[in-house]
Design an enzyme around this catalytic site. Structure first.
Site, short mmCIF file in Angstrom:
data_model
loop_
_atom_site.label_atom_id
_atom_site.label_comp_id
_atom_site.label_asym_id
_atom_site.label_seq_id
_atom_site.Cartn_x
_atom_site.Cartn_y
_atom_site.Cartn_z
CD GLU A 115 -2.89 -1.32 2.23
OE1 GLU A 115 -2.42 -1.75 3.31
OE2 GLU A 115 -4.07 -0.99 2.10
CD GLU A 135 -3.79 -6.51 4.09
OE1 GLU A 135 -3.52 -7.36 3.23
OE2 GLU A 135 -3.17 -5.44 4.21
#
Ligand code: COA
Length: 246
Positions: A115, A135
């Site tokens: 990210e 995740e």
């Protein structure tokens, strides 16, 4: 050179160098790193002496192995809520910077690691880089912008596959998917990023900022609105730098 605890920030020859510096924990992103990153991003945004910035990770093994699992899985819920708000601000700040940002990533590039790289404009990866979004396997979703930035960079289907299956991809595949612009040998990674930064910083900062805004903001607009944005930015530039009359 500003030495925070978990980030090294240096400024040399108009380039800001940001190094995630928790190599003993594979540069996992913790609250301390969030606070320091926020300060560093503010400095990059506001400091006219910084024309371009390079993000990299300390140590041999990782750019960043994601959020610090020891922290966020134990935080009580009000703290998580505050953290999410905070993080949104950090990522909002990251994405609001109109200066060119380069990520030079190696080793593990997981979760927040991807990210952070996705908040940059150009991504260089070393041959040993491995990318993944773990995740879903942890019962959460990316919260540092990844669910929005990844599909905008590589498209919907590959982004969904990576997120839903948790499959890790190696540097070559990341290059094929256009997640990274170039794959480079490990020892050439930082020199290559620096060469790129030196080339970019020679250009007009205003032109660079307008070019970045035209593409990044334009992607979220209809073609018609995007063309209007381009015309507006082009005319601002012309007003600032009128063409030399012959
Ligand atoms: N949060 C906190 N610490 C982390 C971490 C993370 N995300 N990733 C790695 N570390 C720490 C390990 O706890 C270990 O610390 P220790 O030496 O004090 O025990 C050190 O970094 C080295 O990691 P280790 O797991 O021993 O290395 P490895 O080569 O066996 O495995 C990984 C590397 C990346 C496969 C493994 O560390 C891992 O799966 N990390 C978690 C990735 C993740 O799920 N991130 C969260 C995304 S939301």
């Amino acid at each position: 050179m500003s030495n925070f605890e978990v980030i090294i920030y240096e400024k040399r020859n108009d380039i800001g160098y940001v190094t995630l510096n928790r190599p003993q924990a594979l540069n996992a992103y913790n609250l301390q790193m969030r606070d320091e990153l926020c300060q560093v991003l503010g400095a990059i945004k506001d400091d006219p002496e910084v024309k371009v910035a390079i993000f990299s990770g300390a140590g041999q093994r990782a750019f960043c192995a994601g959020a610090d699992l020891s922290e966020f899985l134990t935080a009580p819920s009000p703290v998580i809520a505050r953290q999410v708000r905070w993080e949104r601000d950090v990522w909002g700040l990251f994405l609001s910077i109109t200066k060119p940002l380069i990520a030079a990533v190696h080793g593990y590039v997981l979760g927040s690691g991807i990210e952070i790289a996705l908040c940059c404009d150009i991504r260089l990866a070393s041959e040993d880089a491995q990318f993944g979004l773990p995740e879903a396997g942890l019962g959460i979703i990316p919260a540092a912008g990844g669910s929005q930035t990844l599909p905008r960079v590589i498209g919907r289907a590959p982004a969904l596959e990576i997120l839903l299956t948790g499959r890790w991809i190696k540097a070559e595949e990341a290059h094929r998917l256009k997640l990274v612009n170039q794959v480079i040998s490990r020892h050439e990674l930082l020199p290559a990023a620096e060469r790129l930064a030196n080339k970019i910083k020679a250009y007009s900062p205003t032109a660079l900022s307008c070019a970045k805004q035209a593409i990044t903001s334009g992607l979220d607009l209809s073609l018609e609105q995007g063309l209007q944005l381009e015309a507006k930015l082009a005319s601002c530039l012309l007003t600032q730098y009128p063409p030399i009359s012959k």
